[in-house]
Enzyme design. Structure first.
Site, PDB file in Angstrom:
ATOM      1  N   HIS A   1       0.864  -1.184   0.000  1.00  0.00           N
ATOM      2  CA  HIS A   1       0.000   0.000   0.000  1.00  0.00           C
ATOM      3  C   HIS A   1       0.898   1.230   0.000  1.00  0.00           C
ATOM      4  O   HIS A   1       1.710   1.419   0.908  1.00  0.00           O
ATOM      5  CB  HIS A   1      -0.925   0.013   1.213  1.00  0.00           C
ATOM      6  CG  HIS A   1      -1.895   1.148   1.198  1.00  0.00           C
ATOM      7  ND1 HIS A   1      -3.151   1.055   0.632  1.00  0.00           N
ATOM      8  CD2 HIS A   1      -1.788   2.426   1.659  1.00  0.00           C
ATOM      9  CE1 HIS A   1      -3.773   2.217   0.756  1.00  0.00           C
ATOM     10  NE2 HIS A   1      -2.963   3.067   1.373  1.00  0.00           N
ATOM     11  N   CYS A   2       0.744   2.075  -1.015  1.00  0.00           N
ATOM     12  CA  CYS A   2       1.631   3.216  -1.189  1.00  0.00           C
ATOM     13  C   CYS A   2       0.926   4.498  -0.737  1.00  0.00           C
ATOM     14  O   CYS A   2      -0.109   4.870  -1.317  1.00  0.00           O
ATOM     15  CB  CYS A   2       2.061   3.342  -2.648  1.00  0.00           C
ATOM     16  SG  CYS A   2       3.148   4.754  -2.958  1.00  0.00           S
TER      17      CYS A   2
END
Length: 353
Positions: free
Chosen positions: A69-70
């Site tokens: 998850h960025c």
């Protein structure tokens, strides 16, 4: 050229953000019902986790071929946007390198034109150029400071984002994700720990870097497959990785240790009342903290010197049935001795600090 860099960077950035990684359909089950035994079940999405998919706590969905998850794109990097995200990581350093070259040459030429050489000193006059006519855009002390600051940002971005690009390309050329690389490492650790004599072979590595590259980057921009079924190398099962995940999950239960809370903990990131060392050694991670009340039972799976990570054990249905996992201070808990058959505390172990 700078405009071209900007357009390409923003295009891939917003593509990675808005196209998204692709999610496993809610309620998904494999075509063959007997294959359910090889898969994990997600209680949140009410569906089985497809091969290579993982549940993201931030997105609250099971993500197909989840890499991570960025926070930059406020989304997951996965099956559908892995290519655009990686191109963003490539183009951003290239654009910054081009900008750095312009900044360096600008400052060099402007300073060179303002240097006066005397018999015993060298003076720099930022008010006007000595050799060339006045430039169209004035270059004074403020412009020099701004250019130097921008150069630092450009070089910093080049190094930081460039390293992320190298990491992404390493996993892409082996047809893995960052999570799958970690699963492979844990598989080796499990085999070595139990001396089972197994040999874990990552099933999705096609044996050729070019074939692995083509799994992500295509001329159409649409990745191969549907994100649910994946080609595997010869000698591997379609569910080889998910079977290994189930083995690691069972091993995690065996190795985990049960603890009991002896102090209340509010769940704050840096607790002031739990000691100086606990305050300054808080885990640098986005993983949550869990609040504890005296008497709560926690199943710890990993830990640091002053912190532990685990899941709160639900005693009754009144707890809501929602899993609570996160970090908590080691100082707040003690080992909970119990009989594995009756699940009752061992006599003499009920002590308080």
């Amino acid at each position: 050229m700078l405009l071209n860099w900007t357009v390409m960077i923003l295009y891939n950035y917003f593509s990675a953000m808005f196209v998204g990684p692709g999610y496993v359909p809610l309620g998904w089950t494999p075509e063959k019902s007997q294959d359910c035994m090889y898969l994990q079940y997600c209680k949140v999405c009410q569906s089985y986790k497809a091969p290579r998919s993982h549940h993201c706590r931030k997105c609250n969905r099971c993500v197909m071929k989840m890499d991570h998850h960025c926070p930059w794109i406020n989304n997951c990097c996965g099956y559908q946007n892995h290519a655009s995200f990686t191109l963003f990581l490539l183009l951003a350093p290239l654009g910054c390198i081009h900008a750095s070259f312009i900044f360096i040459m600008t400052m060099y030429t402007q300073l060179y034109n303002r240097i006066s050489f005397g018999w015993s000193s060298v003076k720099i006059d930022m008010s006007a150029a000595k050799r060339d006519p006045r430039p169209i855009i004035p270059f004074g002390l403020s412009a020099f400071a701004a250019s130097l600051f921008a150069l630092g940002l450009a070089l910093g971005t080049t190094i930081a984002v460039g390293m992320l690009f190298i990491i992404q390309m390493k996993v892409i050329l082996t047809n893995k994700t960052s999570i799958e690389s970690w699963i492979e490492e844990k598989a080796k650790d499990r085999i070595q720990y139990y001396q089972t004599g197994e040999t874990f072979i990552f099933p999705y590595d096609m044996g050729s870097k070019w074939k692995n590259f083509r799994q992500v980057f295509t001329w159409s921009g649409i990745p191969e497959g549907d994100g649910l079924d994946w080609p595997v190398r010869d000698g591997c099962h379609q569910y080889s990785l998910t079977i290994e995940q189930l083995k690691q999950k069972a091993d995690k239960r065996v190795r985990s240790v049960r603890y009991r809370a002896i102090e209340d903990y509010s769940g704050v990131c840096c607790p002031v009342t739990k000691g100086v060392k606990t305050f300054f050694t808080t885990p640098c991670t986005e993983e949550p903290r869990i609040a504890l009340s005296k008497g709560d039972l926690i199943l710890a799976t990993r830990g640091l010197k002053h912190w532990m990570y685990g899941e709160k054990i639900l005693i009754s249905a009144a707890d809501g049935g929602v899993r609570e996992r996160g970090w908590f201070p080691r100082k707040c808990v003690e080992k909970y001795q119990y009989d594995s058959e009756t699940d009752q505390p061992v006599d003499g172990e009920k002590k308080s600090k």
